[in-house]
Design a protein around this motif. Sequence first.
Motif, PDB file in Angstrom:
ATOM      1  N   ALA A  75       0.853  -1.194   0.000  1.00 53.15           N
ATOM      2  CA  ALA A  75       0.000   0.000   0.000  1.00 53.15           C
ATOM      3  C   ALA A  75       0.887   1.241   0.000  1.00 53.15           C
ATOM      4  O   ALA A  75       1.679   1.452   0.920  1.00 53.15           O
ATOM      5  CB  ALA A  75      -0.905  -0.010   1.234  1.00 53.15           C
ATOM      6  N   LYS A  76       0.768   2.053  -1.037  1.00 56.94           N
ATOM      7  CA  LYS A  76       1.575   3.261  -1.154  1.00 56.94           C
ATOM      8  C   LYS A  76       0.874   4.421  -0.456  1.00 56.94           C
ATOM      9  O   LYS A  76      -0.326   4.604  -0.596  1.00 56.94           O
ATOM     10  CB  LYS A  76       1.828   3.592  -2.622  1.00 56.94           C
ATOM     11  CG  LYS A  76       2.675   2.548  -3.346  1.00 56.94           C
ATOM     12  CD  LYS A  76       2.962   2.956  -4.768  1.00 56.94           C
ATOM     13  CE  LYS A  76       3.838   1.922  -5.474  1.00 56.94           C
ATOM     14  NZ  LYS A  76       4.134   2.312  -6.870  1.00 56.94           N
ATOM     15  N   SER A  77       1.654   5.166   0.294  1.00 57.09           N
ATOM     16  CA  SER A  77       1.081   6.276   1.047  1.00 57.09           C
ATOM     17  C   SER A  77       2.112   7.392   1.174  1.00 57.09           C
ATOM     18  O   SER A  77       3.321   7.141   1.236  1.00 57.09           O
ATOM     19  CB  SER A  77       0.644   5.808   2.440  1.00 57.09           C
ATOM     20  OG  SER A  77       0.230   6.898   3.230  1.00 57.09           O
ATOM     21  N   ASP A  78       1.613   8.617   1.186  1.00 57.47           N
ATOM     22  CA  ASP A  78       2.492   9.763   1.393  1.00 57.47           C
ATOM     23  C   ASP A  78       2.762   9.998   2.875  1.00 57.47           C
ATOM     24  O   ASP A  78       3.599  10.843   3.226  1.00 57.47           O
ATOM     25  CB  ASP A  78       1.865  11.027   0.785  1.00 57.47           C
ATOM     26  CG  ASP A  78       1.757  10.941  -0.728  1.00 57.47           C
ATOM     27  OD1 ASP A  78       2.603  10.255  -1.324  1.00 57.47           O
ATOM     28  OD2 ASP A  78       0.828  11.543  -1.296  1.00 57.47           O
ATOM     29  N   ARG A  79       2.051   9.273   3.713  1.00 57.19           N
ATOM     30  CA  ARG A  79       2.232   9.446   5.152  1.00 57.19           C
ATOM     31  C   ARG A  79       3.504   8.752   5.626  1.00 57.19           C
ATOM     32  O   ARG A  79       4.032   7.861   4.967  1.00 57.19           O
ATOM     33  CB  ARG A  79       1.015   8.893   5.900  1.00 57.19           C
ATOM     34  CG  ARG A  79      -0.246   9.709   5.714  1.00 57.19           C
ATOM     35  CD  ARG A  79      -1.278   9.297   6.741  1.00 57.19           C
ATOM     36  NE  ARG A  79      -1.647   7.904   6.599  1.00 57.19           N
ATOM     37  CZ  ARG A  79      -2.692   7.473   5.907  1.00 57.19           C
ATOM     38  NH1 ARG A  79      -3.476   8.342   5.288  1.00 57.19           N
ATOM     39  NH2 ARG A  79      -2.966   6.195   5.836  1.00 57.19           N
TER      40      ARG A  79
ATOM     41  N   ASP B   6      -7.895   9.071   8.455  1.00 53.98           N
ATOM     42  CA  ASP B   6      -6.971   9.530   7.424  1.00 53.98           C
ATOM     43  C   ASP B   6      -6.901  11.052   7.366  1.00 53.98           C
ATOM     44  O   ASP B   6      -5.825  11.632   7.198  1.00 53.98           O
ATOM     45  CB  ASP B   6      -7.384   8.974   6.053  1.00 53.98           C
ATOM     46  CG  ASP B   6      -7.189   7.473   5.956  1.00 53.98           C
ATOM     47  OD1 ASP B   6      -6.335   6.954   6.698  1.00 53.98           O
ATOM     48  OD2 ASP B   6      -7.879   6.831   5.152  1.00 53.98           O
TER      49      ASP B   6
ATOM     50  N   LEU C 134      -3.600  13.192   8.121  1.00 61.15           N
ATOM     51  CA  LEU C 134      -3.047  14.067   7.091  1.00 61.15           C
ATOM     52  C   LEU C 134      -2.701  15.438   7.668  1.00 61.15           C
ATOM     53  O   LEU C 134      -1.641  16.007   7.383  1.00 61.15           O
ATOM     54  CB  LEU C 134      -4.040  14.207   5.938  1.00 61.15           C
ATOM     55  CG  LEU C 134      -3.569  14.998   4.717  1.00 61.15           C
ATOM     56  CD1 LEU C 134      -2.375  14.299   4.073  1.00 61.15           C
ATOM     57  CD2 LEU C 134      -4.701  15.138   3.708  1.00 61.15           C
TER      58      LEU C 134
ATOM     59  N   CYS D 277      -9.222  -2.654   8.631  1.00 60.58           N
ATOM     60  CA  CYS D 277      -7.978  -2.193   8.038  1.00 60.58           C
ATOM     61  C   CYS D 277      -7.034  -3.380   7.862  1.00 60.58           C
ATOM     62  O   CYS D 277      -7.238  -4.430   8.470  1.00 60.58           O
ATOM     63  CB  CYS D 277      -7.343  -1.111   8.918  1.00 60.58           C
ATOM     64  SG  CYS D 277      -7.092  -1.648  10.609  1.00 60.58           S
TER      65      CYS D 277
END
Length: 328
Positions: free
Chosen positions: A203-207, A233, A237, A255
Motif C-alpha cells: 500500500a503506497k502512502s504519502d504518510r 486519514d 493528514l 484495516c
Amino acid sequence: MHAVRRAAQRSFCSRRHASTLIVAEHDGVKLTESTLAAITACAAMKPITLLVGGSACKAAAEAAGKASGVDSVTYVEASSLDHGVAEEWAPLVVDLAKKGGYTHIAGAASSFSKGLFPRVAAMLDVAQVSDVLAVESEDTFIRPIYAGNALATVKSEDPIKVLTVRPTSFEKASAEGGSATVAAAGVDVAPAGKSEWLSEEVAKSDRPELASAKTVVSGGRGLKTSENFAMLDTLALKLNAAVGASRAAVDSGMCPNDMQVGQTGKVVAPDLYIAIGISGAIQHLAGMKDSKTIVAINKDPEAPIFQVADYGLVDDLFKAVPEMEKSL
C-alpha cells in the motif's frame, strides 16, 4: 558427551573477544532506521560487521559503510535474497557467522528477523534472545515478558549469541560519519528452493512509515466499520501522522494487518500517540506504551487505555474527532 561439548564451547567463548554480525535491512539504497538502531544496541560488542544482501545491493552496502559505529560491511549479491525469504537467508548467515568466528549475530526485531533468526539459532543449536530492550554486557540482556508487563534479565552462556533488538529502545546511529571497509563476501549462494516468492501488494502512502513516525493516530473497535475507520486519514493528514490500529480493528476487517500496533503487530514509540476508540488491551499496550505522549479518546471512562494516557477525553469519538479536525 553433548553436555561436555557444550561446556567446552562456553568456556572457549568466554575467552574470545566479542564481535558482532548484524543482518542489515535496506531499501536498495540505504539502511532502514531499525538497522541503525541495532548498530547502536551492539556498540558494546564491537567490532561490528554488517551483512547486506540482495541482487543489486552494492550501493546499499557502500551507504552502510558510512554509518557511524560500523567497522566493516560484507555484501552478497544474489537474487534469492531479494525478498527476505528466511529459508534462503538462514544458511548464508550461519555460514558467514562460522567463518567469521562471530560471538554475536544480531538484527532489528521485525517481520524479517522474526522469520530468519529462529532458524539461525536452531541451526547453530543455541537459544535466541528476542526483543532486547537494553544490553547490560556482552552476555546479559534485558527483554520484556508477559506482554511487556515485566522485564527479564537474561544471561546467555551460548558460544554464539543470537539476538533481536527492539528498535524503539535505542537511538539510531548516524547514517554518515563512518568509514567502514566494504567488500563482497566471496561466497556462492545457491537457492535453497524450499520456498518460492510469488508476489507482494504494498500500500503506497504519502504518510510517514508507522514504525518510525513521530506521530501516530490509531483506531480501534469503537470505530465499528472500515468506512468510519477512514475518518482517521483526514486527521492523520493534518498531523502528518501514520495511521495504526488495534488487533480488534484488524480482525474485524476495518484495516489491513500491516497497520496493527501491539505485541503481535508493530511496536512504536512516537512523540505523540493518539488512541481513538481503543479500550487498551494488554496486547495493544505492549506495542505503544513507550510513546512520549499518549492521548486517548474513549466513551468508557473505565477503559484501561486511560491508565497509560497522559491526556484522556471521555466522549463519543464520532463527535470528538470531527471537532479535533476543525480545530487543527
